[in-house]
Structure formats: C-alpha cells, structure tokens
Design a protein around this motif. Structure first.
Motif, PDB file in Angstrom:
ATOM      1  N   UNK A   1      44.490  34.845  39.162  1.00 52.67           N
ATOM      2  CA  UNK A   1      43.075  34.744  38.825  1.00 52.67           C
ATOM      3  C   UNK A   1      42.682  36.080  38.216  1.00 52.67           C
ATOM      4  N   UNK A   2      42.253  36.043  36.957  1.00 48.17           N
ATOM      5  CA  UNK A   2      41.945  37.268  36.217  1.00 48.17           C
ATOM      6  C   UNK A   2      40.436  37.412  36.062  1.00 48.17           C
ATOM      7  N   UNK A   3      39.947  38.612  36.396  1.00 49.84           N
ATOM      8  CA  UNK A   3      38.552  38.980  36.159  1.00 49.84           C
ATOM      9  C   UNK A   3      38.576  40.158  35.197  1.00 49.84           C
ATOM     10  N   UNK A   4      38.234  39.906  33.916  1.00 53.15           N
ATOM     11  CA  UNK A   4      38.300  41.000  32.942  1.00 53.15           C
ATOM     12  C   UNK A   4      36.993  41.222  32.202  1.00 53.15           C
ATOM     13  N   UNK A   5      35.946  40.512  32.571  1.00 51.69           N
ATOM     14  CA  UNK A   5      34.648  40.762  31.947  1.00 51.69           C
ATOM     15  C   UNK A   5      33.838  41.706  32.827  1.00 51.69           C
ATOM     16  N   UNK A   6      32.844  42.324  32.230  1.00 57.62           N
ATOM     17  CA  UNK A   6      31.979  43.228  32.995  1.00 57.62           C
ATOM     18  C   UNK A   6      31.201  42.438  34.037  1.00 57.62           C
TER      19      UNK A   6
END
Length: 104
Positions: free
Chosen positions: A93-98
């Motif tokens: 699970x990727x969280x790459x937004x601000x």
C-alpha cells in the motif's frame, strides 16, 4: 546443511501488505517512533486505502509486489533448525501524495 521450511498449520495466514510512505514522519518531541501508534488505516467502499495520522489524511493505492516476500519464523530444537512460513506478502500500500489537513 539443509534448511527445513514448512507451511504453518494454524489458520494464521492473514492477508498481509507492506505499508510504504513517501517522506518522513516526525514527532513534536523528536522521540523514537518505534513501537508507537502512528495512525489509523481504513479502506473506502471502493477499496481505496486511507491513512489518518493526527489531523492529516493520506490517500493511497494498493499495488502488487514484483516479487513476493515470505515471513518466516525460526524454530530451533535439539540443534535442528527449521523455518515456518507464516505468510506470503503479495501487495503493498503506497502513500505518495501530500497529506491533506482534516478540517472541521
């Protein structure tokens, strides 16, 4: 030396994922975050992962791993060592937004 690997016989094989955050997490006290509660992970009805950290909201996405990871447990008895497969991790699970602020 042979390495024995067997699958766990208990029904412990839950669907595990790797959580990946792009960026740093800092605390106000500059203390170590190891073994500390960081936030809540939820999923929308459509399956979009949402991570809530303090007053911030992060939207992520679930993607398959190119190569799965295996979680092993090492057991040693009478000089015999074996590894038990606990689960296979197939997605992250990727969280790459601000992060977006939660406003009341």
């Amino acid at each position: 030396m042979p390495i024995l690997i067997r699958k766990s016989t208990k029904d412990e094989n839950h669907d595990w994922s790797i959580l990946e955050l792009q960026g740093d997490i800092k605390s106000h006290s500059e203390s170590n975050l190891e073994n500390q509660f960081i936030g809540d992970l939820h999923f929308t009805k459509s399956g979009v992962p949402i991570l809530i950290i303090g007053h911030h909201l992060l939207y992520g996405k679930e993607v398959p791993l190119e190569k799965p990871f295996v979680v092993l447990e090492k057991k040693t008895e009478d000089h015999n060592t074996e590894y038990i497969v606990k689960t296979i991790i197939r997605k992250r699970i990727i969280f790459k937004t601000r992060p977006k602020p939660i406003v009341k």
